[in-house]
Design a protein around this motif. Structure first.
Motif, mmCIF file in Angstrom:
data_model
loop_
_atom_site.group_PDB
_atom_site.id
_atom_site.type_symbol
_atom_site.label_atom_id
_atom_site.label_comp_id
_atom_site.label_asym_id
_atom_site.label_seq_id
_atom_site.Cartn_x
_atom_site.Cartn_y
_atom_site.Cartn_z
ATOM 1 N N GLY A 1 53.170 42.984 35.501
ATOM 2 C CA GLY A 1 52.478 43.311 34.069
ATOM 3 C C GLY A 1 50.873 43.130 34.173
ATOM 4 N N ARG A 2 50.498 43.104 33.088
ATOM 5 C CA ARG A 2 48.968 42.846 33.100
ATOM 6 C C ARG A 2 48.459 41.570 33.781
ATOM 7 N N GLN A 3 47.645 41.657 34.917
ATOM 8 C CA GLN A 3 46.920 40.480 35.092
ATOM 9 C C GLN A 3 45.628 40.586 35.330
ATOM 10 N N LYS A 4 44.926 39.522 35.152
ATOM 11 C CA LYS A 4 43.324 39.561 35.342
ATOM 12 C C LYS A 4 43.123 39.549 36.784
ATOM 13 N N ILE A 5 42.394 40.461 37.314
ATOM 14 C CA ILE A 5 42.184 40.875 38.712
ATOM 15 C C ILE A 5 40.802 40.423 39.162
ATOM 16 N N GLU A 6 40.572 39.948 40.280
ATOM 17 C CA GLU A 6 39.154 39.555 40.853
ATOM 18 C C GLU A 6 38.619 40.826 41.420
ATOM 19 N N MET A 7 37.150 40.978 41.171
ATOM 20 C CA MET A 7 36.684 42.247 41.606
ATOM 21 C C MET A 7 36.015 42.340 43.174
ATOM 22 N N VAL A 8 37.028 42.073 43.973
ATOM 23 C CA VAL A 8 36.655 42.019 45.261
ATOM 24 C C VAL A 8 37.738 42.902 45.821
ATOM 25 N N LYS A 9 37.546 43.329 47.296
ATOM 26 C CA LYS A 9 38.431 44.092 47.884
ATOM 27 C C LYS A 9 39.616 43.473 47.888
ATOM 28 N N MET A 10 41.066 44.092 47.739
ATOM 29 C CA MET A 10 42.054 43.501 47.796
ATOM 30 C C MET A 10 42.682 43.019 48.945
ATOM 31 N N PRO A 11 43.246 41.893 49.090
ATOM 32 C CA PRO A 11 43.589 41.333 50.556
ATOM 33 C C PRO A 11 44.585 41.855 51.111
#
Lengths: 253, 220
Positions: free
Chosen positions: B6-16
């Motif tokens: 579902g919707r999750q807040k995501i950090e604005m960096v390259k996805m690990p």
């Protein structure tokens, strides 16, 4: 964010259109930026509006030129392979939606006919079904039988593995047993189960071919509910009424 | 059963995580093009987007098309407004409008079918609580399986009987034309009707009723 459903058509109201443009343009550029950061890729956007001769670009005019140059350096085929305009993009989305819809409809149909199958097992008549329904019902029944066969096979394979202990003597007096149809039954001696199952299977096959018993069952069913089975009603399926006498003579530990 | 987080807040960096990155790219790229397309339709904007994928492939979206946007940007020329171009534009826009209508319809249908699927799932769950034979086959014991199988095979026979009954009924429709031909419209009993194929409606069977051929044989 408003959650009103927006009609996908040119907004004729001038001020409304301008406001929408401002908002959505901002959102679009934000999404481009996020995509670039999250996936560590190069991307650019060029937006021409009726309100300005100069386009709005992201990330910067310089970077856009670089990306265009890189784009044009790729072979023609690679450039056009994943290139879309509104029309082709919409056609792609339509094709995808159609496929999803068909799959969902197929799944729903299967679920629906499974319900019909269960209702039929407890006596609901087949006369409401048309020929297509009957075909589909047959298909669902076949699928279930196949699954059951596989499960039976795997269960038997499990049971065949341990070395068989000497079989216990069969009980003399046939007590009227309610066969508890739970998985607890499988915890009894494996050899018992193995012997019993073979016998059960044989008997069921015999009984199943006796059509006169079916007529009898149908008449009984129409007359009353109590005749249907001994033990709890929800344990037995009316379709297997003819096996009831068998169960009562076969003691299960 | 939840299939995604579902919707999750995501950090604005390259996805690990690399596979998450691939999935994210795929979804977000598609969503980006969708938003761009909507902006074009709603506000009459002309947009070009170029995206290089993690796998070094390139995706591009352009309205009216990628090349014209690129050219317009590079040459800083205002768009040409010839009559022909406007005509082409008008055609394209009409086509786009139709597609949008079709897509909206499909989306609504899909949503309805999904709701129906959920309702059917609820029915199944409710049934499982009441009757042991509605439970998943995985969880049934050997005797249960044997018994259920017997019942199903019995049911299958009845289904086949009922199907035959219907086919025979339907092969005797009321007479047409009163032409005096007693075979008119009767299907021979040895006509082969497929039983196992799914979705075979009556129209899919080998019974073309060509009554309007008149007084000869009504079918071939």
């Amino acid at each position: 964010m408003t959650r009103k459903k927006v009609k996908l058509a040119y907004i004729t109201n001038d001020s409304s259109r301008k406001a929408t443009f401002k908002k959505r343009k901002k959102g679009l550029l934000k999404k481009v930026s996020e995509l670039s950061t999250l996936c560590d890729i190069k991307t650019c956007a060029i937006i021409y509006s009726p309100y300005d001769t100069q386009p709005e670009v992201w990330p910067s005019p310089m970077e856009v030129q670089n990306i265009i140059a890189k784009f044009k350096m790729m072979p023609e085929m690679d450039q056009s392979k994943k290139m879309v305009n509104q029309e082709s993009f919409l056609r792609q989305r339509i094709a995808k939606s159609e496929e999803q819809l068909k799959k969902q409809q197929r799944d729903n149909r299967e679920k629906e006919m499974t319900q019909v199958m269960y209702r039929s097992l407890v006596g609901e008549g087949l006369h409401n079904l048309n020929i297509v329904d009957l075909n589909d019902l047959g298909w669902v029944i076949d699928k279930s039988i196949k699954e059951i066969d596989e499960k039976i096979k795997s269960l038997l394979e499990q049971q065949a593995v341990p070395p068989p202990p000497p079989p216990p003597p069969a009980a003399a007096a046939p007590a009227p047993q309610v066969v508890t149809m739970t998985s607890h039954a499988s915890r009894t001696t494996k050899q018992d189960m193995f012997n019993d199952e073979a016998a059960v299977r044989n008997t069921i096959t015999d009984l199943a071919t006796d059509s006169s018993q079916n007529q009898q069952w149908l008449m009984d069913l129409l007359k009353s509910n109590d005749n249907m089975c001994f033990g709890r009603n929800d344990d037995m399926l009316p379709y297997s009424l003819h096996t009831n006498n068998f169960w009562s003579n076969f003691p299960f530990p | 059963m939840r299939k995604s987080k579902g919707r999750q807040k995501i950090e604005m960096v390259k996805m690990p995580n690399d596979s998450n990155l691939q999935v994210t790219f795929s979804k977000r790229r598609s969503g980006l093009f969708k938003k761009a397309s909507e902006l074009c339709t709603l506000c009459g904007a002309e947009i070009g987007i170029i995206v290089f994928s993690p796998g070094k492939k390139v995706f591009s979206f352009g309205h009216p098309c990628v090349e014209t946007i690129i050219d317009r940007f590079l040459t800083r020329n205002p768009p040409q407004n010839s009559g022909t171009l406007q005509l082409i534009e008008a055609h394209r826009n009409a086509s786009v409008r139709e597609h949008n209508v079709q897509l909206t319809q499909l989306t609504n249908q899909l949503e309805a079918e999904k709701k129906r699927g959920e309702a059917l799932n609820r029915m199944r769950k409710a049934g499982q609580a009441e009757h042991w034979w509605e439970a998943p086959i995985e969880g049934l014991g050997l005797q249960q399986l044997e018994q259920l199988k017997g019942s199903l095979e019995e049911l299958k026979k009845n289904v086949a009987k009922q199907a035959d009954r219907l086919l025979i009924q339907n092969s005797n429709p009321p007479q047409f034309f009163g032409a005096g031909n007693s075979n008119h419209g009767v299907i021979p009993f040895d006509t082969i009707i497929p039983y196992d194929t799914k979705n075979v409606g009556l129209s899919g069977n080998a019974m073309p009723h060509t009554y309007n051929h008149g007084y000869g044989r009504g079918f071939f």
